[in-house]
Design a protein around this motif. Structure first.
Motif, mmCIF file in Angstrom:
data_model
loop_
_atom_site.group_PDB
_atom_site.id
_atom_site.type_symbol
_atom_site.label_atom_id
_atom_site.label_comp_id
_atom_site.label_asym_id
_atom_site.label_seq_id
_atom_site.Cartn_x
_atom_site.Cartn_y
_atom_site.Cartn_z
ATOM 1 N N PHE A 1 54.117 63.024 65.682
ATOM 2 C CA PHE A 1 53.778 63.114 64.262
ATOM 3 C C PHE A 1 53.049 61.864 63.795
ATOM 4 N N MET A 2 53.545 60.688 64.158
ATOM 5 C CA MET A 2 52.948 59.450 63.688
ATOM 6 C C MET A 2 51.590 59.176 64.320
ATOM 7 N N VAL B 1 60.038 68.266 67.732
ATOM 8 C CA VAL B 1 60.573 67.859 66.432
ATOM 9 C C VAL B 1 60.314 66.371 66.257
ATOM 10 N N ASP B 2 59.888 65.999 65.052
ATOM 11 C CA ASP B 2 59.617 64.591 64.771
ATOM 12 C C ASP B 2 59.940 64.327 63.300
ATOM 13 N N TYR B 3 59.781 63.074 62.864
ATOM 14 C CA TYR B 3 60.298 62.689 61.556
ATOM 15 C C TYR B 3 59.357 61.751 60.817
ATOM 16 N N TRP B 4 59.408 61.869 59.501
ATOM 17 C CA TRP B 4 58.902 60.839 58.594
ATOM 18 C C TRP B 4 60.084 60.477 57.718
ATOM 19 N N GLY B 5 60.738 59.361 58.036
ATOM 20 C CA GLY B 5 61.993 59.047 57.360
ATOM 21 C C GLY B 5 62.992 60.161 57.634
ATOM 22 N N PRO B 6 63.659 60.694 56.602
ATOM 23 C CA PRO B 6 64.618 61.785 56.799
ATOM 24 C C PRO B 6 63.978 63.168 56.783
ATOM 25 N N LEU B 7 62.666 63.245 56.605
ATOM 26 C CA LEU B 7 61.979 64.531 56.578
ATOM 27 C C LEU B 7 61.695 64.992 58.008
ATOM 28 N N MET B 8 62.071 66.228 58.303
ATOM 29 C CA MET B 8 61.870 66.778 59.649
ATOM 30 C C MET B 8 60.596 67.607 59.701
ATOM 31 N N PHE B 9 59.853 67.436 60.780
ATOM 32 C CA PHE B 9 58.636 68.203 61.027
ATOM 33 C C PHE B 9 58.723 68.825 62.416
ATOM 34 N N ALA B 10 58.123 70.001 62.555
ATOM 35 C CA ALA B 10 58.146 70.698 63.838
ATOM 36 C C ALA B 10 56.741 71.113 64.237
ATOM 37 N N ASN B 11 56.514 71.142 65.532
ATOM 38 C CA ASN B 11 55.241 71.559 66.099
ATOM 39 C C ASN B 11 55.532 72.554 67.217
ATOM 40 N N SER C 1 49.693 71.940 64.928
ATOM 41 C CA SER C 1 49.887 71.332 63.623
ATOM 42 C C SER C 1 51.368 71.029 63.395
ATOM 43 N N TRP C 2 51.615 70.047 62.545
ATOM 44 C CA TRP C 2 52.974 69.667 62.178
ATOM 45 C C TRP C 2 53.349 70.325 60.856
ATOM 46 N N TYR C 3 54.551 70.927 60.827
ATOM 47 C CA TYR C 3 55.037 71.635 59.652
ATOM 48 C C TYR C 3 56.351 71.011 59.184
ATOM 49 N N HIS C 4 56.439 70.778 57.876
ATOM 50 C CA HIS C 4 57.700 70.293 57.318
ATOM 51 C C HIS C 4 58.729 71.416 57.373
ATOM 52 N N VAL C 5 59.906 71.129 57.962
ATOM 53 C CA VAL C 5 60.912 72.174 58.153
ATOM 54 C C VAL C 5 62.265 71.840 57.542
ATOM 55 N N GLY C 6 62.413 70.654 56.937
ATOM 56 C CA GLY C 6 63.697 70.364 56.312
ATOM 57 C C GLY C 6 64.005 68.882 56.258
ATOM 58 N N HIS C 7 65.258 68.600 55.933
ATOM 59 C CA HIS C 7 65.771 67.244 55.757
ATOM 60 C C HIS C 7 66.917 67.053 56.748
ATOM 61 N N VAL C 8 67.045 65.863 57.305
ATOM 62 C CA VAL C 8 68.089 65.631 58.308
ATOM 63 C C VAL C 8 69.492 65.874 57.756
ATOM 64 N N ASP C 9 69.674 65.791 56.429
ATOM 65 C CA ASP C 9 70.974 66.101 55.830
ATOM 66 C C ASP C 9 71.425 67.521 56.153
ATOM 67 N N GLN C 10 70.458 68.426 56.376
ATOM 68 C CA GLN C 10 70.802 69.816 56.676
ATOM 69 C C GLN C 10 71.411 69.973 58.064
ATOM 70 N N LEU C 11 71.227 68.976 58.915
ATOM 71 C CA LEU C 11 71.768 68.999 60.268
ATOM 72 C C LEU C 11 72.591 67.739 60.494
ATOM 73 N N ALA C 12 73.582 67.551 59.643
ATOM 74 C CA ALA C 12 74.348 66.309 59.659
ATOM 75 C C ALA C 12 75.377 66.262 60.783
#
Length: 244
Positions: free
Chosen positions: A118-119, A100-110, A1-12
């Motif tokens: 993710f897509m 790790v994958d993305y929906w826009g700036p939202l980071m998801f992890a599996n 499953s894919w889990y939301h883990v943060g925003h790319v701003d957190q790893l700038a």
């Protein structure tokens, strides 16, 4: 499953890292020169946490138990006394990767590095959400908030969050803002997510309420056409859930 883990701003910046938990497993995400990478936050020596801090910046990933030190790309940089071990090969002891994958700036992890992208799983979601007004352009920035604990099982929390038949009595201010009465308040089941929508009460002169549910524990919300929120619900025990 894919889990939301943060925003790319957190790893700038290169060296930025964050830690979180997925299904009881501690994970570590960090930005390298090549991009964002994810690993199990577990030293390959004795299983100690590589990073205990929730976030920070580091030039390498040092485990403070026995001093095994990893590059940002997860490869083992050094291991004290390893030169005395016959046949020891650093290449065999990189951090275990996750996907790790993305929906826009939202980071998801599996946790499964071989999982479909993710897509592939949520291929309908970006188009459907964009059609409903969910936009994540350059101005989509993260606003930190403090997580809190709910004294309930995570599945009960989710079940409560994806229906609004209780809203009139339990959330009267919400019900005064949005029309929560069926069939005006709509529910839609898609392939790998669900969507619910409620129009604003006429006198409120604001946008609608929109909510998506992405199994197992992520709920993006767009309220009033202005406020974007992404909730995650992490099981702490059978009777406690962390909302953040």
């Amino acid at each position: 499953s894919w889990y939301h883990v943060g925003h790319v701003d957190q790893l700038a910046d290169v060296g930025d890292f964050l830690t979180t938990t997925i299904a009881g497993a501690s994970i570590l995400l960090t930005r390298t020169k090549e991009g964002i990478r994810g690993y199990f936050n577990t030293c390959r020596h004795r299983g100690h946490l590589v990073k205990s801090e929730p976030e920070g910046n580091a030039s390498s990933l040092l485990c403070r138990y026995h001093g095994w030190n990893y590059e940002l790309d997860g490869s083992l940089r050094s291991a004290p006394y390893a030169q005395d071990e016959i046949g020891f090969d650093k290449c065999m002891f990189s951090l275990t990767p996750i996907k790790v994958d993305y929906w826009g700036p939202l980071m998801f992890a599996n946790l499964d590095v071989n999982a479909p992208a993710f897509m592939e799983r949520f291929h309908e979601l970006p188009t459907q959400a964009a059609g409903e007004g969910w936009q994540m352009g350059d101005g989509f920035r993260r606003v930190p908030r403090e997580p809190y604990t709910i004294e309930a099982n995570w599945k009960l929390v989710i079940d409560n969050s994806i229906e609004c038949t209780h809203c009139t009595l339990t959330h009267p201010s919400f019900a005064r803002t949005y029309n929560v009465k069926m069939p005006v308040y709509e529910y839609h089941q898609c392939e790998n997510f669900s969507y619910q929508w409620g129009p604003a009460q006429v006198e409120q002169r604001m946008g609608n309420y929109q909510q998506w549910y992405m199994f197992p524990n992520t709920i993006p919300v767009r309220a009033g056409g202005l406020v974007y929120d992404v909730w995650t619900f992490e099981p702490l025990s059978a009777t406690r859930t962390r909302a953040g």
